[in-house]
Design a protein around this motif. Structure first.
Motif, PDB file in Angstrom:
ATOM      1  N   GLN A 149      -1.806   8.170  -0.299  1.00 17.89           N
ATOM      2  CA  GLN A 149      -2.014   8.021   1.131  1.00 17.89           C
ATOM      3  C   GLN A 149      -3.291   8.750   1.543  1.00 17.89           C
ATOM      4  OE1 GLN A 149       0.758   6.096   2.786  1.00 17.89           O
ATOM      5  NE2 GLN A 149       0.621   5.761   0.584  1.00 17.89           N
ATOM      6  N   VAL A 150      -4.076   8.126   2.403  1.00 18.57           N
ATOM      7  CA  VAL A 150      -5.365   8.708   2.771  1.00 18.57           C
ATOM      8  C   VAL A 150      -5.621   8.579   4.264  1.00 18.57           C
ATOM      9  CG1 VAL A 150      -6.441   8.238   0.544  1.00 18.57           C
ATOM     10  CG2 VAL A 150      -6.581   6.537   2.337  1.00 18.57           C
ATOM     11  N   GLY A 151      -6.467   9.455   4.776  1.00 19.32           N
ATOM     12  CA  GLY A 151      -6.920   9.342   6.151  1.00 19.32           C
ATOM     13  C   GLY A 151      -5.878   9.757   7.169  1.00 19.32           C
ATOM     14  N   SER A 152      -6.317   9.867   8.419  1.00 21.08           N
ATOM     15  CA  SER A 152      -5.432  10.321   9.490  1.00 21.08           C
ATOM     16  C   SER A 152      -4.317   9.333   9.771  1.00 21.08           C
ATOM     17  CB  SER A 152      -6.247  10.553  10.766  1.00 21.08           C
ATOM     18  OG  SER A 152      -6.922   9.375  11.145  1.00 21.08           O
ATOM     19  N   GLN A 153      -4.512   8.078   9.345  1.00 23.21           N
ATOM     20  CA  GLN A 153      -3.487   7.061   9.581  1.00 23.21           C
ATOM     21  C   GLN A 153      -2.394   7.082   8.518  1.00 23.21           C
ATOM     22  OE1 GLN A 153      -6.456   6.620   8.463  1.00 23.21           O
ATOM     23  NE2 GLN A 153      -6.548   5.102   6.854  1.00 23.21           N
TER      24      GLN A 153
ATOM     25  N   SER B 259      -2.287   6.022   5.517  1.00 22.41           N
ATOM     26  CA  SER B 259      -2.161   4.670   4.991  1.00 22.41           C
ATOM     27  C   SER B 259      -2.506   4.653   3.517  1.00 22.41           C
ATOM     28  CB  SER B 259      -3.096   3.736   5.753  1.00 22.41           C
ATOM     29  OG  SER B 259      -2.996   2.427   5.267  1.00 22.41           O
ATOM     30  N   GLY B 260      -1.728   3.925   2.729  1.00 26.55           N
ATOM     31  CA  GLY B 260      -1.972   3.864   1.301  1.00 26.55           C
ATOM     32  C   GLY B 260      -3.296   3.206   0.986  1.00 26.55           C
ATOM     33  N   CYS B 261      -4.050   3.811   0.099  1.00 24.96           N
ATOM     34  CA  CYS B 261      -5.351   3.271  -0.282  1.00 24.96           C
ATOM     35  C   CYS B 261      -5.188   2.363  -1.489  1.00 24.96           C
ATOM     36  CB  CYS B 261      -6.327   4.395  -0.604  1.00 24.96           C
ATOM     37  SG  CYS B 261      -7.926   3.821  -1.218  1.00 24.96           S
ATOM     38  N   LEU B 262      -5.231   1.053  -1.266  1.00 26.90           N
ATOM     39  CA  LEU B 262      -5.205   0.091  -2.360  1.00 26.90           C
ATOM     40  C   LEU B 262      -6.646  -0.216  -2.764  1.00 26.90           C
ATOM     41  CD1 LEU B 262      -2.468  -2.505  -1.323  1.00 26.90           C
ATOM     42  CD2 LEU B 262      -2.300  -0.707  -3.042  1.00 26.90           C
ATOM     43  N   PHE B 263      -6.966  -0.002  -4.030  1.00 29.12           N
ATOM     44  CA  PHE B 263      -8.306  -0.327  -4.503  1.00 29.12           C
ATOM     45  C   PHE B 263      -8.412  -1.826  -4.764  1.00 29.12           C
ATOM     46  CE2 PHE B 263     -10.341   3.754  -6.302  1.00 29.12           C
ATOM     47  CZ  PHE B 263      -9.927   4.475  -5.190  1.00 29.12           C
TER      48      PHE B 263
ATOM     49  N   LYS C 216       0.806  -1.214   0.000  1.00 25.51           N
ATOM     50  CA  LYS C 216       0.000   0.000   0.000  1.00 25.51           C
ATOM     51  C   LYS C 216       0.842   1.268   0.000  1.00 25.51           C
ATOM     52  CE  LYS C 216      -0.890  -0.448   4.991  1.00 25.51           C
ATOM     53  NZ  LYS C 216      -1.962  -0.729   5.962  1.00 25.51           N
ATOM     54  N   ASP C 217       2.163   1.152   0.154  1.00 28.18           N
ATOM     55  CA  ASP C 217       3.025   2.324   0.033  1.00 28.18           C
ATOM     56  C   ASP C 217       3.100   2.830  -1.397  1.00 28.18           C
ATOM     57  OD1 ASP C 217       3.738   2.538   2.735  1.00 28.18           O
ATOM     58  OD2 ASP C 217       5.313   1.030   2.515  1.00 28.18           O
ATOM     59  N   PHE C 218       2.643   2.027  -2.369  1.00 25.39           N
ATOM     60  CA  PHE C 218       2.738   2.426  -3.771  1.00 25.39           C
ATOM     61  C   PHE C 218       1.516   3.214  -4.239  1.00 25.39           C
ATOM     62  CE2 PHE C 218       5.838  -0.891  -3.386  1.00 25.39           C
ATOM     63  CZ  PHE C 218       6.851  -0.527  -4.257  1.00 25.39           C
ATOM     64  N   SER C 219       0.545   3.405  -3.369  1.00 26.95           N
ATOM     65  CA  SER C 219      -0.653   4.141  -3.748  1.00 26.95           C
ATOM     66  C   SER C 219      -0.739   5.442  -2.974  1.00 26.95           C
ATOM     67  CB  SER C 219      -1.894   3.282  -3.480  1.00 26.95           C
ATOM     68  OG  SER C 219      -3.037   3.857  -4.062  1.00 26.95           O
TER      69      SER C 219
END
Length: 425
Positions: free
Chosen positions: A351-355, A357-361, A346-349
């Motif tokens: 980053q979203v949210g307060s965490q 964190s990468g958002c993988l669809f 998920k580091d390749f997508s």
């Protein structure tokens, strides 16, 4: 891992809130709401947001040319879905996973459904520009990005006959040797099984070859080895005609599911990211790593440059990780820097949210959603922290594609497995 620009995008999402009630196991639903004060929002929106977030309730009337022969009312619901999937500020980041595949499907459905009265599966070149302009106007009026055609690289030729020798519905149905088989193969598909077995895709390709073979100036069209570039282009053009014909024989909603399912097979086979120069990493991580901290700092800076480009699916992230590893190994980075630096898929997508964190669809096709109270939403596959794969040897096999099975890659998120049909929306 997060860089300045990635944080800006995170702030954009946070500004319009993430609702705790929307968080479900293995997924996170992000909702982007209209700002309470648009004027104040203009000062707070980060650079990655090119315009204020506008609600879909404020629809405008499109300025149509009046010259396009397509019947837009036949695909009204599909156009509404496309506008949301290609929503204003997010369209560049949703382009390869949601927006552009849906736009391509919408155009094919428009032409296919219009053929029910016009009897033709193509728009003449003189009107192709008018139709594209009208499609863009309709989508913009519903909230889509105003540069959508450029973002998705859609040109007038996408609506025309191009080099395919046949476009009339009656001619095509008289030419195809087994129409019932094509319809049976494609009227309903399981996206995962289709990507693995290609039953519908093979039926479409066979039909395209059959139609292209009616060009008698190329009598050796069938069975010629190798096919010339002209012949390959003609078969590809006829394949588009067959897809439009298929869209004419299916209900628009069913046709949309089939076209999106087929496109997902292609989408998940490649990495959509552009890799910058590797000097920043090879300098600190090449040969024997003298300082793991400086190496990982370099990796973090490099990955941050990838994170601002696009959302990616879990399978695309897998391919991106393999591609980057191949480039690093060729640049004499022999150590598994993914493991050393804790690089995840998920580091390749984005980053979203307060965490952060990468958002993988999910690898299966789905649509962005809109709710008048909660705003724009989409699902991220965050059910586990999957380590980015590092090849065990220099001569490793190519990255897995969307026809893999879950047993081949047990560490992949569940959205890549046969049991993930429930994630369809």
């Amino acid at each position: 891992m997060v860089g300045g620009q990635v944080l800006q995008f995170t702030l954009l999402l946070l500004l319009f809130s993430v609702s705790e009630s929307d968080i479900i196991p293995s997924q996170i639903q992000l909702n982007i709401k209209q700002a309470q004060s648009p004027a104040a929002a203009l000062d707070l929106l980060p650079l990655l947001a090119p315009s204020p977030l506008m609600p879909f309730t404020n629809l405008t009337l499109p300025h149509l040319s009046g010259k396009c022969p397509l019947n837009f009312s036949n695909a009204e619901s599909i156009l509404a879905t496309t506008a949301i999937d290609c929503w204003s500020s997010l369209a560049p980041y949703l382009a390869n996973v949601v927006c552009c595949p849906q736009l391509d499907a919408a155009i094919k459905i428009l032409i296919g459904q219009s053929s029910l009265s016009s009897e033709t599966l193509a728009v003449g070149l003189p009107h192709a520009n008018d139709c594209l302009s009208d499609i863009a106007q309709i989508l913009q009026a519903r909230g889509s990005n105003n540069d959508l055609l450029n973002i998705c690289s859609i040109y007038p030729s996408e609506l025309t006959q191009s080099s395919c020798p046949m476009v009339r519905v009656s001619d095509i149905e008289n030419t195809l040797s087994n129409v019932p088989t094509i319809l049976e193969s494609c009227e309903r598909i399981d996206p995962v099984k289709e990507c693995r077995h290609k039953v519908c895709q093979m039926a479409i390709t066979d039909a395209a070859v059959e139609i292209a073979s009616t060009n008698y100036s190329m009598p050796d069209m069938v069975g010629a080895e190798p096919l010339s570039p002209v012949r390959v282009a003609m078969i590809d053009d006829c394949r588009k005609i067959v897809l439009r014909w298929l869209a004419s024989r299916l209900d628009p909603a069913d046709g949309n599911k089939v076209l999106r399912g087929i496109s997902s097979c292609k989408i998940n086979k490649v990495c959509p990211l552009v890799f910058p120069d590797l000097k920043i990493v090879t300098k600190e991580c090449g040969d024997k790593i003298s300082n793991e901290t400086t190496c990982c700092d370099a990796m973090e800076k490099y990955i941050a440059r990838l994170q601002v480009q696009s959302f990616v699916t879990n399978l695309q992230a897998f391919n991106c990780a393999y591609s980057l590893a191949a480039n690093l190994r060729k640049a004499n980075v022999s150590h598994n820097v993914y493991n050393i630096c804790g690089v995840k898929l998920k580091d390749f997508s984005l980053q979203v949210g307060s965490q952060d964190s990468g958002c993988l669809f999910p690898s299966l096709p789905f649509d962005v959603t809109y709710d008048q109270s909660s705003g724009i939403g989409f699902k991220c596959d965050l059910n586990d922290d999957v380590p980015a794969p590092w090849p065990s040897s220099y001569a490793y096999s190519p990255a897995p594609s969307s026809n893999i099975s879950a047993s081949d890659l047990p560490a992949l998120p569940k959205a890549a497995s046969d049991q993930s049909g429930e994630l369809n929306s």
